[in-house]
Design a protein around this motif. Structure first.
Motif, PDB file in Angstrom:
ATOM      1  N   ARG A  55     -61.781   3.643  -0.403  1.00 34.14           N
ATOM      2  CA  ARG A  55     -63.146   3.551  -0.056  1.00 34.14           C
ATOM      3  C   ARG A  55     -64.150   4.702  -0.823  1.00 34.14           C
ATOM      4  O   ARG A  55     -65.163   4.232  -1.012  1.00 34.14           O
ATOM      5  N   ASN A  56     -63.469   5.756  -1.325  1.00 33.03           N
ATOM      6  CA  ASN A  56     -64.298   6.678  -1.941  1.00 33.03           C
ATOM      7  C   ASN A  56     -64.882   6.070  -3.341  1.00 33.03           C
ATOM      8  O   ASN A  56     -65.886   6.237  -3.919  1.00 33.03           O
ATOM      9  N   ILE A  62     -65.354   2.872  -3.759  1.00 29.14           N
ATOM     10  CA  ILE A  62     -66.565   1.965  -3.480  1.00 29.14           C
ATOM     11  C   ILE A  62     -67.837   2.597  -3.405  1.00 29.14           C
ATOM     12  O   ILE A  62     -68.791   2.420  -4.115  1.00 29.14           O
ATOM     13  N   LEU A  63     -67.698   4.050  -2.855  1.00 28.24           N
ATOM     14  CA  LEU A  63     -68.977   4.892  -2.644  1.00 28.24           C
ATOM     15  C   LEU A  63     -69.379   5.480  -4.110  1.00 28.24           C
ATOM     16  O   LEU A  63     -70.652   5.537  -4.393  1.00 28.24           O
ATOM     17  N   LYS A 123     -69.890  -5.780  -3.576  1.00 31.14           N
ATOM     18  CA  LYS A 123     -68.308  -5.727  -3.786  1.00 31.14           C
ATOM     19  C   LYS A 123     -67.673  -6.709  -2.879  1.00 31.14           C
ATOM     20  O   LYS A 123     -66.614  -7.168  -3.242  1.00 31.14           O
ATOM     21  N   LEU A 132     -56.158   4.165   1.310  1.00 34.61           N
ATOM     22  CA  LEU A 132     -57.200   3.448   1.532  1.00 34.61           C
ATOM     23  C   LEU A 132     -58.371   4.445   1.646  1.00 34.61           C
ATOM     24  O   LEU A 132     -59.388   4.053   0.977  1.00 34.61           O
ATOM     25  N   PRO A 133     -58.277   5.829   1.621  1.00 40.76           N
ATOM     26  CA  PRO A 133     -59.518   6.810   1.249  1.00 40.76           C
ATOM     27  C   PRO A 133     -59.876   6.600   0.123  1.00 40.76           C
ATOM     28  O   PRO A 133     -60.915   6.830  -0.365  1.00 40.76           O
ATOM     29  N   LEU A 183     -60.273  -3.144   3.844  1.00 43.68           N
ATOM     30  CA  LEU A 183     -59.818  -2.244   2.670  1.00 43.68           C
ATOM     31  C   LEU A 183     -58.696  -2.784   2.369  1.00 43.68           C
ATOM     32  O   LEU A 183     -57.797  -2.757   1.116  1.00 43.68           O
ATOM     33  N   GLU A 226     -70.434  -2.917   5.095  1.00 45.87           N
ATOM     34  CA  GLU A 226     -69.642  -1.844   5.825  1.00 45.87           C
ATOM     35  C   GLU A 226     -68.308  -2.200   5.584  1.00 45.87           C
ATOM     36  O   GLU A 226     -67.943  -3.637   5.500  1.00 45.87           O
ATOM     37  N   PHE A 227     -67.256  -1.519   5.376  1.00 47.27           N
ATOM     38  CA  PHE A 227     -65.820  -1.901   4.954  1.00 47.27           C
ATOM     39  C   PHE A 227     -65.013  -1.202   6.327  1.00 47.27           C
ATOM     40  O   PHE A 227     -64.732   0.048   6.144  1.00 47.27           O
ATOM     41  N   SER A 228     -64.207  -2.067   7.006  1.00 49.48           N
ATOM     42  CA  SER A 228     -63.426  -1.568   7.920  1.00 49.48           C
ATOM     43  C   SER A 228     -62.057  -1.152   7.164  1.00 49.48           C
ATOM     44  O   SER A 228     -61.927  -1.817   6.011  1.00 49.48           O
ATOM     45  N   ASP A 229     -60.966  -0.554   7.795  1.00 43.73           N
ATOM     46  CA  ASP A 229     -59.619  -0.415   7.141  1.00 43.73           C
ATOM     47  C   ASP A 229     -59.015  -1.598   6.839  1.00 43.73           C
ATOM     48  O   ASP A 229     -58.340  -1.731   5.821  1.00 43.73           O
TER      49      ASP A 229
END
Length: 525
Positions: free
Chosen positions: A468-469, A471-472, A340, A464-465, A441, A435-438
């Motif tokens: 992040r979700n 990407i997961l 990503k 942001l959530p 993102l 790893e993705f910091s805020d």
């Protein structure tokens, strides 16, 4: 200063109509109301009684029974416009509204905006050359006469259409008119409206033509404004924010859309959901407010598209018929790096180029400007590359005269991964988990257009959530795809652990794999 006369077409909810009229006229603006002739007489009388003492409200001299797609909608608008022009000589602008619209800016902001932009705001695009009409009937809207309502008398509507086609009863568009199309929600200057009303009295041939076109509310005013007003004085956009779903239905706005609506570069929005009582209350107070500072980010449509697509992603398992015999070659190896964070994958590719002789190409299916050799034009555009992906890959193998080729893909391109994995060639995957910091993102949201420079912090925090979700979810899809040779390196792993995965992915010695994995700034942002 600008004074706005709102042209309100409505057909229900008299209480809401009264509230809307009182809110918008309290700031010194005006309103002309057309209440559908099909509506209950008592509803209309209650509106007139409640607004009788408001000098800034008038009503269309004649009520028309309106039907979707009919001339009646244009006729109703013209009746309301004539009343507004006669009753409100100080009105400088005339703004088309429906009962589902509400202001998303203050009157102070709207007046200042119109003072600064001396133009007519109306979507107006060439009917035949533009792609404004996505599906369904196009030129047949104009060249045949439509006497029946398509929704109420569907069989008669299409019977009449087929009969005219069979008999060759086409008609010509008036010779000096170039038909335009666009949204019915416009804001026009007084001079423009007066010219339109004068035109309707003089050009009976044009009026007869539009009376029997289909959905004339998308073509009548749009055409006349282009015919009467210099192009430099027309801004071909609406000042009313509206969005449509993939199925062509208007998107409804709810209580939690307040901040998003205020940050859009529009004066009004539709459709506000009838159940959004809190939103209506907040927007209702907004119009009369003073000194409100609006941070315009204008990311509403891109944000909606992103959010509405979550959960709709399909998967194509079988190859298309033209690809069935288009193998890359049984003896060839395609190596795919999935990441990503594109800069991390590119950094890894640079390390691989230094240690191995494997030809490596960056995000060729994601970035238009990825450096590629001249392959006869197939490499020229992303759409061509994706459509002819197997042919493209075969040509790249031949160009580099190699049986191994390494490329990068975004985790969202699972369809491409499945397609290559189903090929007779050998395909290996390396998934890079970062790893993705805020902060990262938030930057990603700005880079892809989900947020703008002035997007409110609260909107960003809510977004942001979801990113992040997402990407997961993409990572889970890759793991669930069942790829036979999937290797993984992680930012949280030791260099030795990552070297072991690289050794299997690239077929390297332990020493060379460690040379690549030992890059201490590989995952740096």
């Amino acid at each position: 200063m600008a004074k706005i006369a709102y042209i309100l077409l409505c057909h229900k909810d008299p209480g809401a109509v009264i509230q809307q009229a009182e809110r918008l006229t309290a700031a010194g603006d005006y309103m002309a109301i057309h209440f559908d002739g099909r509506a209950a007489p008592e509803d209309y009388q209650s509106i007139r009684a409640e607004l009788a003492d408001n000098p800034n409200v008038t009503f269309a001299r004649k009520r028309v029974r309106c039907g979707w797609g009919e001339w009646s909608l244009v006729e109703a608008t013209l009746h309301a416009l004539r009343s507004a022009v006669e009753e409100f000589p100080r009105a400088t602008h005339f703004y088309m509204l429906s009962g589902d619209c509400m202001a998303v800016k203050t009157a102070e902001y709207a007046h200042r905006f119109l003072d600064q932009h001396d133009k007519d705001f109306i979507e107006s695009f060439d009917f035949f050359d533009s792609d404004w009409i996505k599906t369904g009937m196009k030129e047949d809207r104009l060249i045949y006469r439509h006497f029946f309502n398509e929704r109420k008398h569907k069989q008669l509507f299409y019977w009449s259409h087929r009969l005219q086609k069979r008999l060759g009863l086409q008609r010509e568009v008036p010779a000096d008119i170039q038909v335009q199309i666009g949204s019915q929600w416009w804001c026009l200057r007084r001079r423009t409206v007066e010219w339109i009303l004068d035109f309707t009295r003089k050009r009976r041939d044009v009026m007869r033509f539009f009376r029997t076109t289909w959905i004339p509310d998308e073509t009548f005013f749009q055409t006349l404004v282009r015919h009467l007003i210099p192009e430099g004085e027309i801004e071909p956009r609406t000042l009313t924010f509206l969005m449509f779903t993939d199925y062509g239905m208007p998107v409804n706005f709810h209580n939690d859309h307040y901040d998003l609506l205020l940050s859009q570069d529009f004066l009004f929005a539709r459709k506000i959901s009838p159940e959004a009582t809190e939103l209506k209350s907040r927007l209702g107070r907004l119009y009369a407010a003073q000194g409100v500072d609006f941070q315009i980010s204008n990311e509403g449509r891109s944000l909606y598209k992103f959010l509405s697509q979550r959960g709709r992603i399909g998967r194509r398992f079988a190859p298309r018929f033209w690809e069935t015999e288009s193998s890359l070659g049984r003896e060839r190896e395609l190596l795919i790096v999935i990441c990503k964070k594109w800069h991390v994958a590119k950094r890894l590719l640079e390390q691989i180029r230094q240690v191995t002789n494997i030809p490596a190409i960056e995000y060729l299916f994601n970035e238009e400007d990825t450096p590629l050799p001249d392959l006869g034009g197939i490499q020229a555009a992303l759409m061509k590359r994706t459509r002819h992906r197997r042919a493209l890959m075969r040509m790249l193998f031949e160009y580099y005269e190699s049986d191994q080729l390494l490329i990068c893909l975004d985790p969202g391109a699972v369809d491409l991964m499945n397609d290559f994995h189903s090929d007779r060639s050998s395909t290996r995957f390396l998934q890079i988990e970062c790893e993705f910091s805020d902060d990262y993102l938030a930057g990603h949201a700005h880079r892809v257009g989900l947020a703008g420079e002035r997007t409110p912090q609260l909107t960003l925090e809510r977004l942001l959530p979801t990113i992040r979700n997402d990407i997961l979810y993409e990572n889970d899809r890759i793991r669930d795809a069942g790829f036979s040779q999937l290797f993984q390196i992680r930012e949280s792993n030791s260099p030795e652990e990552n070297a072991d995965q690289l050794r299997g992915f690239l077929g390297l010695t332990e020493e060379k794999a460690m040379q690549i994995a030992g890059n201490h700034y590989l995952f740096a942002d």
